[in-house]
Design a protein around this motif. Structure first.
Motif, PDB file in Angstrom:
ATOM      1  N   GLY A   1      42.875  44.005  32.342  1.00  0.00           N
ATOM      2  CA  GLY A   1      42.466  43.688  33.698  1.00  0.00           C
ATOM      3  C   GLY A   1      42.474  44.870  34.640  1.00  0.00           C
ATOM      4  O   GLY A   1      41.961  44.785  35.759  1.00  0.00           O
ATOM      5  N   HIS A   2      43.019  46.002  34.206  1.00  0.00           N
ATOM      6  CA  HIS A   2      43.057  47.207  35.053  1.00  0.00           C
ATOM      7  C   HIS A   2      41.762  48.011  34.987  1.00  0.00           C
ATOM      8  O   HIS A   2      41.610  48.983  35.743  1.00  0.00           O
ATOM      9  N   ARG A   3      40.817  47.630  34.161  1.00  0.00           N
ATOM     10  CA  ARG A   3      39.600  48.440  33.948  1.00  0.00           C
ATOM     11  C   ARG A   3      38.594  48.180  35.072  1.00  0.00           C
ATOM     12  O   ARG A   3      37.611  47.473  34.919  1.00  0.00           O
ATOM     13  N   TYR A   4      38.866  48.828  36.197  1.00  0.00           N
ATOM     14  CA  TYR A   4      38.076  48.616  37.408  1.00  0.00           C
ATOM     15  C   TYR A   4      36.604  48.953  37.187  1.00  0.00           C
ATOM     16  O   TYR A   4      35.715  48.214  37.646  1.00  0.00           O
ATOM     17  N   GLY A   5      36.319  50.049  36.503  1.00  0.00           N
ATOM     18  CA  GLY A   5      34.935  50.476  36.315  1.00  0.00           C
ATOM     19  C   GLY A   5      34.092  49.430  35.601  1.00  0.00           C
ATOM     20  O   GLY A   5      32.953  49.157  35.989  1.00  0.00           O
ATOM     21  N   LEU A   6      34.651  48.828  34.558  1.00  0.00           N
ATOM     22  CA  LEU A   6      33.908  47.811  33.811  1.00  0.00           C
ATOM     23  C   LEU A   6      33.722  46.550  34.652  1.00  0.00           C
ATOM     24  O   LEU A   6      32.636  45.954  34.680  1.00  0.00           O
ATOM     25  N   LEU A   7      34.753  46.139  35.359  1.00  0.00           N
ATOM     26  CA  LEU A   7      34.640  44.971  36.226  1.00  0.00           C
ATOM     27  C   LEU A   7      33.656  45.229  37.361  1.00  0.00           C
ATOM     28  O   LEU A   7      32.922  44.328  37.782  1.00  0.00           O
TER      29      LEU A   7
ATOM     30  N   GLY B   1      46.028  43.187  36.980  1.00  0.00           N
ATOM     31  CA  GLY B   1      45.765  44.577  36.604  1.00  0.00           C
ATOM     32  C   GLY B   1      45.282  45.443  37.744  1.00  0.00           C
ATOM     33  O   GLY B   1      45.309  46.676  37.638  1.00  0.00           O
ATOM     34  N   LEU B   2      44.828  44.852  38.848  1.00  0.00           N
ATOM     35  CA  LEU B   2      44.302  45.597  39.979  1.00  0.00           C
ATOM     36  C   LEU B   2      45.170  45.361  41.208  1.00  0.00           C
ATOM     37  O   LEU B   2      45.754  44.285  41.365  1.00  0.00           O
ATOM     38  N   ASP B   3      45.220  46.367  42.095  1.00  0.00           N
ATOM     39  CA  ASP B   3      45.898  46.143  43.351  1.00  0.00           C
ATOM     40  C   ASP B   3      44.961  45.441  44.330  1.00  0.00           C
ATOM     41  O   ASP B   3      43.777  45.222  44.033  1.00  0.00           O
ATOM     42  N   ALA B   4      45.476  45.070  45.490  1.00  0.00           N
ATOM     43  CA  ALA B   4      44.703  44.271  46.442  1.00  0.00           C
ATOM     44  C   ALA B   4      43.468  45.014  46.916  1.00  0.00           C
ATOM     45  O   ALA B   4      42.398  44.409  47.112  1.00  0.00           O
ATOM     46  N   ALA B   5      43.572  46.333  47.095  1.00  0.00           N
ATOM     47  CA  ALA B   5      42.415  47.107  47.583  1.00  0.00           C
ATOM     48  C   ALA B   5      41.285  47.120  46.564  1.00  0.00           C
ATOM     49  O   ALA B   5      40.119  46.944  46.921  1.00  0.00           O
ATOM     50  N   ALA B   6      41.621  47.331  45.291  1.00  0.00           N
ATOM     51  CA  ALA B   6      40.586  47.354  44.254  1.00  0.00           C
ATOM     52  C   ALA B   6      39.944  45.976  44.112  1.00  0.00           C
ATOM     53  O   ALA B   6      38.722  45.855  43.957  1.00  0.00           O
TER      54      ALA B   6
END
Length: 286
Positions: free
Chosen positions: A250-256, A277-282
């Motif tokens: 869930g941390h894979r911001y680029g793919l999401l 996996g992501l913080d609130a800003a992401a």
């Protein structure tokens, strides 16, 4: 009443699937106790499930976070460390769990296919066990029913077996210690009584020789009323896409972000589960 022991890797998605099975068993009057390192106790949400901690010396409180980080982002050079973690987990179960299972007077074992110790412990103690497949059958290339595709799968399996050798050595060593037939891999440790998969046939490879006691039952989840409801504003007249990469990715911001951009271009609604996996800003940017 049957007392089941749950032998499962310390990852959230596996634990939740096993809790769903435990909930169903509890509805029929049975008892389920999870056996794992101390950190796992705080991850369980099923109130009636029991928990017994092992590994206070080798897997002390606070040590699980590093294991999860390595599993989520192994990289090209970190996969050996992940396999070492798997071997250490199997070693822990085989070393410490027999006495715990005897003391708890366990009658049967629920064994995750990714943790062979479940099968080894059950056979060592003369207990029946169920194999449960929580992970999806994923490969980094497209399935091809051709000679070339078969060769690719065969050679990749050879590479996998070599990489997994440290884990296989632990399995083999405890087979000798427990007086069991020689085994060296996860696939050698499946139940002869019942195997359950939380996929469905349409999402699986076209297998040719599944045993009669294999059952593809679909997602293992507790009833919705046990999970609560999300406060969502959904337009039922428009398509809705649900996107999740699982609890480890869930941390894979680029793919999401690419998924979100594609859904915006298609003008469809999107619900993303990043599983913390992501913080609130992401999450807000997505």
């Amino acid at each position: 009443m049957t007392h089941f022991a749950a032998i499962v890797p310390p990852f959230l998605s596996h634990l939740r699937a096993f809790e769903a099975i435990a909930w169903q068993l509890q509805q029929h009057g049975h008892r389920v106790t999870f056996i794992q390192q101390a950190d796992v106790g705080a991850l369980l949400v099923l109130p009636a499930a029991g928990f017994a901690a092992i590994g206070t010396d080798t897997h002390p409180p606070g040590s699980l976070a590093a294991v999860v980080r390595r599993a989520a982002s192994p990289g090209p050079f970190g996969i050996r460390r992940v396999i070492a973690d798997m071997a250490a987990s199997t070693e822990l179960f085989c070393r410490e769990a027999p006495a715990v299972l005897r003391a708890l007077e366990v009658d049967a074992v629920l064994a995750d296919q990714m943790e062979p110790a479940g099968a080894l412990l059950a056979e060592h103690l003369g207990l029946p066990f169920v194999s449960i497949a929580c992970a999806l059958p994923v490969m980094p290339w497209r399935y091809r029913a051709t000679d070339w595709g078969e060769q690719l799968n065969r050679h990749s399996s050879g590479v996998y077996d070599r990489l997994m050798r440290p884990h296989g050595e632990v399995i083999e060593r405890y087979c000798r210690a427990f007086g069991l037939a020689r085994r060296t891999s996860l696939s050698d440790c499946l139940s002869p009584l019942l195997q359950i998969s939380q996929t469905v046939e349409g999402f699986d490879f076209p297998r040719q020789a599944l045993p009669a006691h294999f059952h593809a039952v679909g997602p293992l989840r507790r009833p919705l009323q046990a999970e609560g409801e999300l406060d969502l504003s959904i337009d039922r007249a428009r398509p809705l896409v649900f996107a999740s990469l699982g609890t480890l990715q869930g941390h894979r911001y680029g793919l999401l972000r690419n998924i979100a951009r594609a859904c915006r271009r298609l003008d469809v609604q999107l619900l993303i589960a990043h599983c913390g996996g992501l913080d609130a800003a992401a999450a807000a940017r997505l």
